[in-house]
Design a protein around this motif. Sequence first.
Motif, PDB file in Angstrom:
ATOM      1  N   GLY A 268       0.799  -1.225   0.000  1.00  0.00           N
ATOM      2  CA  GLY A 268       0.000   0.000   0.000  1.00  0.00           C
ATOM      3  C   GLY A 268       0.823   1.262   0.000  1.00  0.00           C
ATOM      4  N   ASP A 269       0.426   2.219   0.846  1.00  0.00           N
ATOM      5  CA  ASP A 269       1.088   3.518   0.904  1.00  0.00           C
ATOM      6  C   ASP A 269       2.533   3.404   1.368  1.00  0.00           C
ATOM      7  OD1 ASP A 269      -1.273   4.632   0.117  1.00  0.00           O
ATOM      8  OD2 ASP A 269      -1.889   5.279   2.128  1.00  0.00           O
ATOM      9  N   GLY A 270       2.877   2.297   2.030  1.00  0.00           N
ATOM     10  CA  GLY A 270       4.242   2.119   2.490  1.00  0.00           C
ATOM     11  C   GLY A 270       5.237   2.077   1.347  1.00  0.00           C
ATOM     12  N   ARG A 271       4.860   1.484   0.222  1.00  0.00           N
ATOM     13  CA  ARG A 271       5.753   1.409  -0.928  1.00  0.00           C
ATOM     14  C   ARG A 271       6.029   2.800  -1.489  1.00  0.00           C
ATOM     15  NH1 ARG A 271       3.029  -0.852  -4.915  1.00  0.00           N
ATOM     16  NH2 ARG A 271       4.876  -1.340  -6.146  1.00  0.00           N
ATOM     17  N   ALA A 272       4.990   3.631  -1.583  1.00  0.00           N
ATOM     18  CA  ALA A 272       5.178   4.996  -2.093  1.00  0.00           C
ATOM     19  C   ALA A 272       6.069   5.804  -1.161  1.00  0.00           C
ATOM     20  CB  ALA A 272       3.823   5.676  -2.263  1.00  0.00           C
ATOM     21  N   ARG A 273       5.866   5.610   0.160  1.00  0.00           N
ATOM     22  CA  ARG A 273       6.668   6.364   1.107  1.00  0.00           C
ATOM     23  C   ARG A 273       8.131   5.937   1.055  1.00  0.00           C
ATOM     24  NH1 ARG A 273       5.420   4.247   5.624  1.00  0.00           N
ATOM     25  NH2 ARG A 273       7.474   3.270   5.760  1.00  0.00           N
ATOM     26  N   GLU A 274       8.364   4.623   0.980  1.00  0.00           N
ATOM     27  CA  GLU A 274       9.742   4.153   0.927  1.00  0.00           C
ATOM     28  C   GLU A 274      10.428   4.600  -0.355  1.00  0.00           C
ATOM     29  OE1 GLU A 274      11.446   0.972   2.464  1.00  0.00           O
ATOM     30  OE2 GLU A 274       9.984   0.506   4.031  1.00  0.00           O
ATOM     31  N   ALA A 275       9.698   4.618  -1.466  1.00  0.00           N
ATOM     32  CA  ALA A 275      10.278   5.098  -2.720  1.00  0.00           C
ATOM     33  C   ALA A 275      10.661   6.564  -2.596  1.00  0.00           C
ATOM     34  CB  ALA A 275       9.292   4.891  -3.866  1.00  0.00           C
ATOM     35  N   ALA A 276       9.762   7.378  -2.062  1.00  0.00           N
ATOM     36  CA  ALA A 276      10.040   8.809  -1.914  1.00  0.00           C
ATOM     37  C   ALA A 276      11.217   9.039  -0.973  1.00  0.00           C
ATOM     38  CB  ALA A 276       8.791   9.536  -1.406  1.00  0.00           C
ATOM     39  N   ASP A 277      11.281   8.275   0.118  1.00  0.00           N
ATOM     40  CA  ASP A 277      12.387   8.428   1.057  1.00  0.00           C
ATOM     41  C   ASP A 277      13.718   8.041   0.421  1.00  0.00           C
ATOM     42  OD1 ASP A 277      10.698   9.319   3.015  1.00  0.00           O
ATOM     43  OD2 ASP A 277      10.738   7.482   4.219  1.00  0.00           O
ATOM     44  N   SER A 278      13.727   6.953  -0.326  1.00  0.00           N
ATOM     45  CA  SER A 278      14.962   6.501  -0.952  1.00  0.00           C
ATOM     46  C   SER A 278      15.461   7.528  -1.971  1.00  0.00           C
ATOM     47  CB  SER A 278      14.746   5.143  -1.633  1.00  0.00           C
ATOM     48  OG  SER A 278      15.955   4.634  -2.150  1.00  0.00           O
ATOM     49  N   ILE A 279      14.545   8.120  -2.719  1.00  0.00           N
ATOM     50  CA  ILE A 279      14.937   9.158  -3.678  1.00  0.00           C
ATOM     51  C   ILE A 279      15.523  10.360  -2.947  1.00  0.00           C
ATOM     52  CG2 ILE A 279      14.063  10.801  -5.384  1.00  0.00           C
ATOM     53  CD1 ILE A 279      11.922   8.659  -6.092  1.00  0.00           C
ATOM     54  N   GLU A 280      14.872  10.774  -1.860  1.00  0.00           N
ATOM     55  CA  GLU A 280      15.356  11.925  -1.107  1.00  0.00           C
ATOM     56  C   GLU A 280      16.730  11.662  -0.504  1.00  0.00           C
ATOM     57  OE1 GLU A 280      15.584  15.680   0.702  1.00  0.00           O
ATOM     58  OE2 GLU A 280      14.435  14.889  -0.997  1.00  0.00           O
ATOM     59  N   VAL A 281      16.940  10.458   0.044  1.00  0.00           N
ATOM     60  CA  VAL A 281      18.248  10.107   0.584  1.00  0.00           C
ATOM     61  C   VAL A 281      19.309  10.184  -0.510  1.00  0.00           C
ATOM     62  CG1 VAL A 281      19.649   8.223   1.507  1.00  0.00           C
ATOM     63  CG2 VAL A 281      17.399   8.685   2.474  1.00  0.00           C
ATOM     64  N   SER A 282      19.010   9.604  -1.668  1.00  0.00           N
ATOM     65  CA  SER A 282      19.987   9.591  -2.759  1.00  0.00           C
ATOM     66  C   SER A 282      20.312  11.004  -3.206  1.00  0.00           C
ATOM     67  CB  SER A 282      19.436   8.775  -3.938  1.00  0.00           C
ATOM     68  OG  SER A 282      19.341   7.406  -3.593  1.00  0.00           O
ATOM     69  N   ARG A 283      19.305  11.832  -3.353  1.00  0.00           N
ATOM     70  CA  ARG A 283      19.550  13.205  -3.802  1.00  0.00           C
ATOM     71  C   ARG A 283      20.404  13.963  -2.781  1.00  0.00           C
ATOM     72  NH1 ARG A 283      17.232  14.561  -8.394  1.00  0.00           N
ATOM     73  NH2 ARG A 283      15.228  13.730  -9.106  1.00  0.00           N
ATOM     74  N   ARG A 284      20.143  13.771  -1.506  1.00  0.00           N
ATOM     75  CA  ARG A 284      20.958  14.440  -0.494  1.00  0.00           C
ATOM     76  C   ARG A 284      22.399  13.936  -0.521  1.00  0.00           C
ATOM     77  NH1 ARG A 284      17.564  15.338   5.136  1.00  0.00           N
ATOM     78  NH2 ARG A 284      15.521  15.787   4.224  1.00  0.00           N
ATOM     79  N   LEU A 285      22.562  12.617  -0.641  1.00  0.00           N
ATOM     80  CA  LEU A 285      23.909  12.062  -0.672  1.00  0.00           C
ATOM     81  C   LEU A 285      24.673  12.514  -1.914  1.00  0.00           C
ATOM     82  CD1 LEU A 285      23.164   8.482   0.679  1.00  0.00           C
ATOM     83  CD2 LEU A 285      24.582  10.215   1.796  1.00  0.00           C
ATOM     84  N   TRP A 286      24.000  12.612  -3.056  1.00  0.00           N
ATOM     85  CA  TRP A 286      24.684  13.113  -4.256  1.00  0.00           C
ATOM     86  C   TRP A 286      25.181  14.540  -4.064  1.00  0.00           C
ATOM     87  CZ3 TRP A 286      20.147  11.096  -7.727  1.00  0.00           C
ATOM     88  CH2 TRP A 286      20.279   9.703  -7.904  1.00  0.00           C
ATOM     89  N   ASP A 287      24.481  15.294  -3.238  1.00  0.00           N
ATOM     90  CA  ASP A 287      24.884  16.676  -2.963  1.00  0.00           C
ATOM     91  C   ASP A 287      25.837  16.804  -1.789  1.00  0.00           C
ATOM     92  OD1 ASP A 287      23.514  17.815  -5.040  1.00  0.00           O
ATOM     93  OD2 ASP A 287      21.789  18.474  -3.848  1.00  0.00           O
ATOM     94  N   SER A 288      26.115  15.691  -1.090  1.00  0.00           N
ATOM     95  CA  SER A 288      26.868  15.794   0.162  1.00  0.00           C
ATOM     96  C   SER A 288      28.350  16.106  -0.055  1.00  0.00           C
ATOM     97  CB  SER A 288      26.713  14.513   0.991  1.00  0.00           C
ATOM     98  OG  SER A 288      27.308  13.395   0.330  1.00  0.00           O
ATOM     99  N   TRP A 289      28.836  15.892  -1.278  1.00  0.00           N
ATOM    100  CA  TRP A 289      30.166  16.373  -1.658  1.00  0.00           C
ATOM    101  C   TRP A 289      29.963  17.588  -2.559  1.00  0.00           C
ATOM    102  CZ3 TRP A 289      34.941  12.993  -2.307  1.00  0.00           C
ATOM    103  CH2 TRP A 289      34.895  11.872  -1.462  1.00  0.00           C
ATOM    104  N   GLU A 290      30.524  18.714  -2.183  1.00  0.00           N
ATOM    105  CA  GLU A 290      30.486  19.840  -3.109  1.00  0.00           C
ATOM    106  C   GLU A 290      31.366  19.527  -4.314  1.00  0.00           C
ATOM    107  OE1 GLU A 290      30.842  23.761  -1.499  1.00  0.00           O
ATOM    108  OE2 GLU A 290      30.026  23.144   0.442  1.00  0.00           O
ATOM    109  N   ASP A 291      31.144  20.241  -5.408  1.00  0.00           N
ATOM    110  CA  ASP A 291      31.837  19.913  -6.654  1.00  0.00           C
ATOM    111  C   ASP A 291      33.351  20.033  -6.533  1.00  0.00           C
ATOM    112  OD1 ASP A 291      29.575  19.267  -8.212  1.00  0.00           O
ATOM    113  OD2 ASP A 291      29.139  21.389  -8.513  1.00  0.00           O
ATOM    114  N   ASP A 292      33.814  20.919  -5.665  1.00  0.00           N
ATOM    115  CA  ASP A 292      35.261  21.122  -5.523  1.00  0.00           C
ATOM    116  C   ASP A 292      35.794  20.509  -4.238  1.00  0.00           C
ATOM    117  OD1 ASP A 292      33.939  22.858  -3.890  1.00  0.00           O
ATOM    118  OD2 ASP A 292      35.131  24.626  -4.399  1.00  0.00           O
ATOM    119  N   ALA A 293      35.134  19.455  -3.741  1.00  0.00           N
ATOM    120  CA  ALA A 293      35.575  18.821  -2.494  1.00  0.00           C
ATOM    121  C   ALA A 293      36.904  18.091  -2.656  1.00  0.00           C
ATOM    122  CB  ALA A 293      34.507  17.856  -1.994  1.00  0.00           C
TER     123      ALA A 293
END
Length: 397
Positions: free
Chosen positions: A150-175
């Motif tokens: 049910g709604d748990g799948r949508a929530r886990e998908a949204a959370d996983s996307i948000e985690v990935s997007r934050r981690l991709w940004d966790s190194w600045e380009d000139d780190a």
Amino acid sequence: MSSLPTSDAEQGRGILLLELDGAGGHPAAWRVSGTDPAAVLTPARLRDVVLAAETAGFHAATFSDGGLPDEGDPDTTARLNALQSAAFAGPLTASIALIPEVDTVYTEPFHVSTQLASLDYVSGGRAGWLVAASGSTADAAAVGRHTVRGDGRAREAADSIEVSRRLWDSWEDDAVIRDVPTGRYLDVDKLRYVDFDSGVDFESAVTEGASYSVKGPSIIPRPLQGQLPVLAPAGLLTREAVAAGAVDALLVSAPTPELLAAELAETREAFSATGSAPALIAELDVVLDARGQGAAERLAALEAHTPWPSNRARFLGSASQLAGLLAGLLIVADGVRLHPAVLDVDVEELARLVLPELRRRGVLAPVVRDATFREQLGLARPASRYATDTASPSAGN
């Protein structure tokens, strides 16, 4: 026949995606394929189909993912791991985007993020992510979890996307500074904690998804594209998550080509006022007249072995008819993902007759060597969300 509009005039700059799973979209494709069934899961086969797709001029290849075939069912599709397939194809190709399907429910978000970032480096910035959210009890059992429904799948998908997007940004380009005199590889002040918490109580959510937190930063430098384009099936995420920019493109399905065009128009209208409208990719199964056989005859021979369980619109007919249909779809969609019934047969016709006609009509975006997938989608490379956050603490020594 479709009643969608067609035109020889230039109508858009759409992209074509090709699904490269197994021997083809139809589960009985291996029975009529020109390839030995045992060869479908070999590196040589994967190399051949990816290079054939790139040579034909497809803009992107997608790779489905899933478990092993059911024991005793010869027509259950076997497949290689999607992300590993895409990584293998990265160094072999130069223009085609590589988009593996990766589950968000039973795969650790940190691992998803870092593996996709690595794929972006391997492919030179041509990686994407096709989001999946498994509801399989077998997948849950394989990692010792309760099945998420049910709604748990949508929530886990949204959370996983948000985690990935934050981690991709966790190194600045000139780190990465590679300062030899001081022996410093990184500027630690350019790495950030992502501090993500799913905010779900484990005890009350065992059937809908477990809570977790991610501190970060990533173990991989920021991807070449900054943020990989994220694709998801329409309806998987909530409208609010899509409107907030969780995904860059939605895969839109409908039972027939006519209903598909209407669904695309309705989806575009629904997000047009949000200010963050995703690209729309139409989903289409394809069975072409080929090698002296009509499409209906070919499909009947496949269906005699096993049915094709698909909720996508299906095209049966000639290459010229398909070109007309695609030209019409690309008026209302930003792209179309094709699922050929039999790769060895249908891709040959697509490359020889369909793509050249679409280029003649001017409805396809050009294929640009070494272009990033974001560039193909018309997306700018985004700045890191943490780039101006000077108040964040250092993320390590």
